[in-house]
Enzyme design. Sequence first.
Site, short mmCIF file in Angstrom:
data_model
loop_
_atom_site.label_atom_id
_atom_site.label_comp_id
_atom_site.label_asym_id
_atom_site.label_seq_id
_atom_site.Cartn_x
_atom_site.Cartn_y
_atom_site.Cartn_z
N ARG A 170 0.65 -1.19 0.16
CA ARG A 170 0.08 0.17 -0.06
C ARG A 170 0.87 1.20 -0.07
O ARG A 170 0.63 2.23 0.70
CB ARG A 170 -0.87 0.25 1.29
CG ARG A 170 -2.06 -1.14 1.54
CD ARG A 170 -2.88 -1.41 0.14
NE ARG A 170 -3.65 -2.36 0.31
CZ ARG A 170 -3.32 -3.63 0.13
NH1 ARG A 170 -2.43 -3.88 -0.71
NH2 ARG A 170 -4.25 -4.64 0.00
N SER A 244 -11.48 0.65 3.68
CA SER A 244 -10.71 0.36 4.91
C SER A 244 -9.66 1.53 5.56
O SER A 244 -9.20 2.16 4.58
CB SER A 244 -9.67 -0.69 4.53
OG SER A 244 -10.27 -1.89 4.16
N GLU A 340 -4.89 4.24 6.63
CA GLU A 340 -4.66 4.22 4.93
C GLU A 340 -5.53 5.32 4.23
O GLU A 340 -4.89 5.69 3.14
CB GLU A 340 -5.16 2.84 4.75
CG GLU A 340 -5.08 2.27 3.22
CD GLU A 340 -5.54 0.92 2.75
OE1 GLU A 340 -6.00 0.71 1.87
OE2 GLU A 340 -5.19 0.27 3.83
#
Length: 345
Positions: A170, A244, A340
């Site tokens: 990520r 998320s 995130e």
Amino acid sequence: MSNSFESLVETDVNLKPFNTLNISARARYFASIENTDQLKKILNHPGSFGLSIRIIGGGSNILFADDYDGLVLHIDIKGREVIDETEEHVWLKVGAGENWHQTVRYCIDKGWGGIENLSLIPGTVGAAPIQNIGAYGVELAEVFEWLEGMDIEGRATRRYEREFCEFGYRDSIFKGELKGIVIVTQVVLKLSKDPELNTSYGSIQSELKDRGITDPTIEDISDIIIDIRNSKLPDPNTLGNAGSFFKNPIVDEARYQKITEQYPDAPGYPMEDGKVKVPAGWLIEEAGWKGKVVGNTGTYKQQALVIVNHGGATGDEILQLADDIQQSVEDLFGIALVPEVNIIN
């Protein structure tokens, strides 16, 4: 025709339609960018000099914690074009403003594989390499070739090859050293005409078995993942969310073993470097947050990893909830959750 900065941008714009958390926050200046000429014109105008600049795409991975006293550029560059092709592969150049999931389905319709496991990930194509999006055993980096981006400082356009992008979990150079410096305008993907399917995740395998599919296609995989994601994640059109909210933390083996002493069934996914990835959703649920409502916000009843806006929540409310969740997980497990979602304040 006026050459004023105000003729190129809008002023005092509500950003609620441009973020999937449905947060009302105002931008001092705003423009939707449809091509690189328009982008250059705005960046080179003296009116933009000295302004803080924020780039947004689909708004699915951002939290506006406050109003933005600068310039928000909404990248809306469209288009898909095959720029090279062999018997085995096709190279597809896609505008940064194209919807990611629609691009996945476009490729599936053409019979091009490689991104079917990334179905229904929200956002735009331009955001995909920045985040190095991944799901169900596949990361964008596996099909990424290069991107075209404009340097927000030098106002120059250049090409960034895969090796330069420093892709990680990520992560990419565009979230680190080049954060806020490069504006992605085009992305090139290398897709397969004879794809090898990735069905490594147990949920995919069990769904294939339940559906009686023994020789799956890329469309089968995509359909299964769409159904799985729809069962876990709320539709932002009906319940504001940014997917998320936290990354899945990666811990050393000793830390994971300590968790399993108290929680024998604690899920963990071994990494190549010997560390273990622990699902953030599980940690948050064990800390007692799943489905909890706090004022106008809370966590989703079916997935604790998703923070939702029940209506009228402010960015500050959501930020406070995120802080509280982080604190309780750290108190319980000694693990620091990292957002995130990009927090803009």
